[in-house]
Design a protein around this motif. Structure first.
Motif, PDB file in Angstrom:
ATOM      1  N   PRO A   1      25.403   9.364 -12.140  1.00  0.00           N
ATOM      2  CA  PRO A   1      25.351  10.795 -11.834  1.00  0.00           C
ATOM      3  C   PRO A   1      26.243  11.161 -10.655  1.00  0.00           C
ATOM      4  O   PRO A   1      25.772  11.583  -9.589  1.00  0.00           O
ATOM      5  CB  PRO A   1      23.865  11.023 -11.515  1.00  0.00           C
ATOM      6  N   VAL A   2      27.518  11.006 -10.842  1.00  0.00           N
ATOM      7  CA  VAL A   2      28.486  11.376  -9.818  1.00  0.00           C
ATOM      8  C   VAL A   2      29.486  12.367 -10.410  1.00  0.00           C
ATOM      9  O   VAL A   2      29.751  12.358 -11.618  1.00  0.00           O
ATOM     10  CB  VAL A   2      29.240  10.152  -9.247  1.00  0.00           C
TER      11      VAL A   2
ATOM     12  N   ALA B   1      28.101   7.737  -4.203  1.00  0.00           N
ATOM     13  CA  ALA B   1      29.389   8.316  -3.818  1.00  0.00           C
ATOM     14  C   ALA B   1      30.204   7.366  -2.955  1.00  0.00           C
ATOM     15  O   ALA B   1      31.435   7.446  -2.916  1.00  0.00           O
ATOM     16  CB  ALA B   1      29.168   9.632  -3.076  1.00  0.00           C
TER      17      ALA B   1
ATOM     18  N   ASP C   1      31.982  13.737 -14.838  1.00  0.00           N
ATOM     19  CA  ASP C   1      30.652  14.149 -14.380  1.00  0.00           C
ATOM     20  C   ASP C   1      29.607  13.417 -15.207  1.00  0.00           C
ATOM     21  O   ASP C   1      29.526  13.590 -16.432  1.00  0.00           O
ATOM     22  CB  ASP C   1      30.477  15.659 -14.524  1.00  0.00           C
ATOM     23  N   SER C   2      28.835  12.572 -14.526  1.00  0.00           N
ATOM     24  CA  SER C   2      27.679  11.882 -15.132  1.00  0.00           C
ATOM     25  C   SER C   2      28.021  11.190 -16.446  1.00  0.00           C
ATOM     26  O   SER C   2      27.365  11.392 -17.466  1.00  0.00           O
ATOM     27  CB  SER C   2      26.539  12.884 -15.332  1.00  0.00           C
TER      28      SER C   2
ATOM     29  N   ASP D   1      21.995  13.579  -6.257  1.00  0.00           N
ATOM     30  CA  ASP D   1      20.649  13.131  -6.610  1.00  0.00           C
ATOM     31  C   ASP D   1      20.094  12.328  -5.431  1.00  0.00           C
ATOM     32  O   ASP D   1      20.640  11.269  -5.086  1.00  0.00           O
ATOM     33  CB  ASP D   1      20.690  12.268  -7.871  1.00  0.00           C
TER      34      ASP D   1
ATOM     35  N   CYS E   1      27.671  12.865  -5.096  1.00  0.00           N
ATOM     36  CA  CYS E   1      26.408  12.595  -5.784  1.00  0.00           C
ATOM     37  C   CYS E   1      25.309  13.369  -5.066  1.00  0.00           C
ATOM     38  O   CYS E   1      25.092  13.182  -3.869  1.00  0.00           O
ATOM     39  CB  CYS E   1      26.073  11.105  -5.791  1.00  0.00           C
TER      40      CYS E   1
END
Length: 480
Positions: free
Chosen positions: A107-108, A139, A458-459, A132, A130
């Motif tokens: 999830p970056v 990150a 993205d993710s 989350d 990131c």
């Protein structure tokens, strides 16, 4: 240790495991951040170096190869076994969270300048974020892998500047600029440290030129950037194909090259210094001259030893005496039916010196092609353009805070702070790095400036899949 728990028994799976594609100390960093940390922002820049501008290229390769596949339970088990034996803590809960909540995709969010852009140093090129709170440290964890973008950027940057040098001499001495894409040929495959370097560096050079003998580089450009065929080559002799005939039959070896490959419009490259370059040039200009003319092709002589400038000029003068030359519209002489390729001792300095020496002697740049090996793909490092990836902002609870370093012992390592982006002036083309206010997911711009960075990943999803032709077009547009 049994094979089923040995983390070293399958190097292919280890190389494809993002958890292991890092530095050892990264494994312990999740325990080192402030306990209230909930998001992180990092960036990549060139902090100066040999060249004042960098050609951005290669991130798409890294993302496709390493980030578009999910983390799996098997990868976590492999990494746990390694780090436990290696002496580092392992954040098993964090990685399992990624599998359970994101199906294994990281999830970056990665934003970058469009590939092929030529950007002055000291500007942000890539950002990684990131948000989350459970895995904000991603990150920074990805730094090791993402920082390797320095290599294709540096190869492409050096190649771009060499293209400008060669172009300048063509504009001064030649009537034909269409030959520019084939003026610097990649000979670097055997001079790099690995097959992966040949692929990555070789493809980076092709942003600027279309000649290469580095097969893996051509394949990488085709594969990662959706190109049918990124580069071309021609039949060429090596020393073994000449010396295997024996010294007394060297002329037969030369004649065989013309017989097998010489035809109208063809290019045949023959290394000619195996024993005595000057004797070979005499043979080419007498005994084999008619065969060359009758073939309808172009003979390219490769002198492969001696002082590059001296040998190139001696070779051209000998060929001119035999084959003659024609004066072009710029008042420079162009050899008839023959050319020279210099592949020994080629680097940025010798290219400049040879072209200047040729011009002073009245020879057009048409007469030379350069083959560049180790100096093109290997004689560079991360400090050539002083690349760095640094954390510039961290969210503590609900509030973002600037992060930076500013060592009194080296101000050149001062890092930027805040959530960064890159702006370009719509009228002047000037770039500048800025920290912008953010409202939700939208970023504001001011006056004549617009944002350059685009979200490319993205993710787990690649959001921009640029074609090689587009990268080239963008790079060539910046040559002025």
């Amino acid at each position: 240790m049994q094979n089923d728990i040995n983390p070293f028994n399958d190097m292919a799976s280890i190389r494809s495991n993002p958890i292991l594609n890092t530095d050892s100390y990264k494994a312990s960093h999740y325990l080192q951040y402030p306990p209230e940390a909930s998001a992180m922002f990092s960036y990549i820049e060139s902090r100066g170096g040999r060249y004042d501008r960098t050609l951005f290229f290669g991130l798409q390769m890294l993302i496709k190869e390493y980030l578009c596949r999910p983390i799996t339970a098997e990868m976590i088990g492999q990494a746990k076994a390694f780090f436990t034996a290696h002496g580092e803590p392992f954040n098993e809960a964090g990685w399992r969270y990624i599998v359970e909540h994101y199906n294994g995709y990281l999830p970056v969010r990665i934003r970058a300048v469009p590939e092929g852009s030529v950007v002055p140093t000291h500007n942000v090129l890539v950002t990684v974020e990131c948000d989350d709170p459970q895995v904000f440290w991603l990150a920074s964890y990805l730094e090791t892998m993402l920082m390797r973008v320095w290599y294709p950027i540096t190869v492409a940057t050096q190649s771009w500047h060499l293209r400008k040098t060669i172009r300048a001499y063509l504009e001064k001495s030649s009537d034909d600029l269409t030959q520019l894409p084939f003026k610097l040929h990649d000979f670097g495959a055997r001079g790099v440290s690995s097959a992966e370097s040949a692929a990555i560096g070789g493809s980076a050079h092709l942003v600027n030129f279309m000649g290469s003998d580095t097969v893996l580089g051509v394949v990488a450009a085709n594969h990662y950037y959706n190109e049918p065929m990124a580069a071309f080559s021609v039949p060429a002799a090596e020393h073994s194909t000449i010396t295997s005939w024996g010294r007394e039959r060297e002329t037969d070896a030369f004649r065989n090259m013309i017989a097998k490959f010489g035809k109208p419009g063809a290019i045949v490259s023959v290394v000619s210094d195996s024993y005595d370059l000057f004797a070979a040039l005499e043979v080419w200009g007498t005994e084999l001259k008619q065969a060359v003319l009758d073939s309808g092709g172009t003979l390219v002589i490769r002198p492969d030893s001696g002082d590059p400038l001296t040998i190139v000029l001696q070779t051209m003068r000998a060929l001119e005496a035999s084959f003659g030359s024609t004066v072009n519209g710029k008042g420079r002489r162009v050899l008839n039916n023959v050319r020279v390729i210099q592949g020994d001792g080629v680097n940025p300095d010798s290219i400049e010196a040879i072209l200047a020496g040729m011009d002073e002697a009245g020879f057009a740049a048409d007469n030379i092609v350069f083959g560049m090996g180790g100096a093109l793909l290997q004689q560079i490092n991360r400090d050539t353009q002083r690349f760095a990836m640094k954390c510039s902002a961290i969210r503590l609870g609900d509030e973002w805070h600037d992060v930076y370093k500013d060592p009194v012992t080296d101000t050149g390592k001062r890092s930027m702070k805040g959530r960064l982006t890159l702006l370009v002036n719509r009228h002047t083309g000037e770039y500048r790095t800025a920290t912008l206010p953010v409202v939700g997911d939208s970023r504001t711009v001011e006056g004549d400036w617009e944002e350059v960075l685009v979200t490319v990943f993205d993710s787990g999803k690649l959001l921009v899949d640029v074609a090689f032709s587009e990268v080239r077009k963008r790079a060539h547009a910046s040559e002025g």
